[in-house]
Design a protein around this motif. Structure first.
Motif, PDB file in Angstrom:
ATOM      1  N   THR A  86      -6.040   9.507   0.126  1.00  0.00           N
ATOM      2  CA  THR A  86      -4.839   9.868   0.903  1.00  0.00           C
ATOM      3  C   THR A  86      -4.028   8.633   1.273  1.00  0.00           C
ATOM      4  O   THR A  86      -2.802   8.694   1.329  1.00  0.00           O
ATOM      5  N   ASN A  87      -4.696   7.517   1.525  1.00  0.00           N
ATOM      6  CA  ASN A  87      -3.966   6.288   1.855  1.00  0.00           C
ATOM      7  C   ASN A  87      -3.063   5.858   0.698  1.00  0.00           C
ATOM      8  O   ASN A  87      -1.907   5.464   0.904  1.00  0.00           O
ATOM      9  N   LEU A  88      -3.593   5.934  -0.499  1.00  0.00           N
ATOM     10  CA  LEU A  88      -2.825   5.558  -1.681  1.00  0.00           C
ATOM     11  C   LEU A  88      -1.639   6.493  -1.874  1.00  0.00           C
ATOM     12  O   LEU A  88      -0.530   6.051  -2.177  1.00  0.00           O
ATOM     13  N   LYS A  89      -1.835   7.784  -1.657  1.00  0.00           N
ATOM     14  CA  LYS A  89      -0.740   8.749  -1.804  1.00  0.00           C
ATOM     15  C   LYS A  89       0.375   8.465  -0.812  1.00  0.00           C
ATOM     16  O   LYS A  89       1.555   8.536  -1.146  1.00  0.00           O
ATOM     17  N   VAL A  90       0.001   8.150   0.422  1.00  0.00           N
ATOM     18  CA  VAL A  90       1.005   7.860   1.448  1.00  0.00           C
ATOM     19  C   VAL A  90       1.773   6.600   1.079  1.00  0.00           C
ATOM     20  O   VAL A  90       3.008   6.546   1.200  1.00  0.00           O
ATOM     21  N   LEU A  91       1.076   5.569   0.619  1.00  0.00           N
ATOM     22  CA  LEU A  91       1.754   4.336   0.215  1.00  0.00           C
ATOM     23  C   LEU A  91       2.714   4.572  -0.946  1.00  0.00           C
ATOM     24  O   LEU A  91       3.822   4.025  -0.969  1.00  0.00           O
ATOM     25  N   GLU A  92       2.311   5.383  -1.912  1.00  0.00           N
ATOM     26  CA  GLU A  92       3.198   5.706  -3.029  1.00  0.00           C
ATOM     27  C   GLU A  92       4.450   6.415  -2.529  1.00  0.00           C
ATOM     28  O   GLU A  92       5.569   6.121  -2.952  1.00  0.00           O
ATOM     29  N   LEU A  93       4.258   7.344  -1.581  1.00  0.00           N
ATOM     30  CA  LEU A  93       5.408   8.076  -1.029  1.00  0.00           C
ATOM     31  C   LEU A  93       6.346   7.122  -0.288  1.00  0.00           C
ATOM     32  O   LEU A  93       7.566   7.166  -0.469  1.00  0.00           O
ATOM     33  N   VAL A  94       5.770   6.260   0.543  1.00  0.00           N
ATOM     34  CA  VAL A  94       6.582   5.309   1.310  1.00  0.00           C
ATOM     35  C   VAL A  94       7.346   4.382   0.379  1.00  0.00           C
ATOM     36  O   VAL A  94       8.543   4.131   0.564  1.00  0.00           O
ATOM     37  N   ASN A  95       6.677   3.852  -0.622  1.00  0.00           N
ATOM     38  CA  ASN A  95       7.329   2.919  -1.541  1.00  0.00           C
ATOM     39  C   ASN A  95       8.386   3.619  -2.398  1.00  0.00           C
ATOM     40  O   ASN A  95       9.458   3.061  -2.641  1.00  0.00           O
ATOM     41  N   ALA A  96       8.111   4.856  -2.836  1.00  0.00           N
ATOM     42  CA  ALA A  96       9.037   5.545  -3.740  1.00  0.00           C
ATOM     43  C   ALA A  96      10.214   6.154  -2.995  1.00  0.00           C
ATOM     44  O   ALA A  96      11.363   6.005  -3.396  1.00  0.00           O
TER      45      ALA A  96
END
Length: 136
Positions: free
Chosen positions: A112-122
């Protein structure tokens, strides 16, 4: 020869009157109100002492009750204050939390941490892009 009658100071009518009086007295003793009146007439000081004792006991209990009511009021105020403080602490402890909705789940074992980071960056175009190594 007729038998001589014993001379007595008590005549038959007196005995009859005494029996009637005795029966009436026994009837009166079965009445609770009469018994209470007799006791109060015979033992006024004992009743007065008991009344004084009861009055003192009631006064002591009333004083204790007032003290307990005051203590209860103080404790209720403390409970209300502590509940308010607890609510405030809970509110501020959630202040740093960030809730993200709308990301579909893909299955077990997802990061979930990786998914959130991808969302924030994208989607948010954070500069420089955030990485998982920096956040941990």
């Amino acid at each position: 020869m007729p038998k001589a009658r014993k001379s007595s100071s008590v005549t038959d009518s007196n005995v009859c009157d005494t029996d009637v009086m005795l029966l009436r007295f026994l009837e009166l003793l079965s009445d609770d109100q009469v018994v209470r009146k007799l006791k109060s007439a015979l033992y006024p000081q004992a009743l007065s002492d008991k009344l004084d004792t009861l009055t003192q006991t009631i006064a002591g209990l009333t004083s204790q009750l007032e003290g307990k009511e005051c203590r209860i009021t103080v404790l209720e105020e403390q409970v209300e204050l502590l509940q308010s403080e607890c609510d405030n602490l809970e509110q501020y402890s959630r202040r740093c939390n960030l809730r993200i909705h709308g990301i579909p789940e893909t299955g077990d074992g997802e990061d979930t941490n990786l998914k959130v980071l991808e969302l924030v960056n994208a989607k948010m175009a954070v500069t420089p892009p955030q990485s998982l190594k920096r956040t941990l």
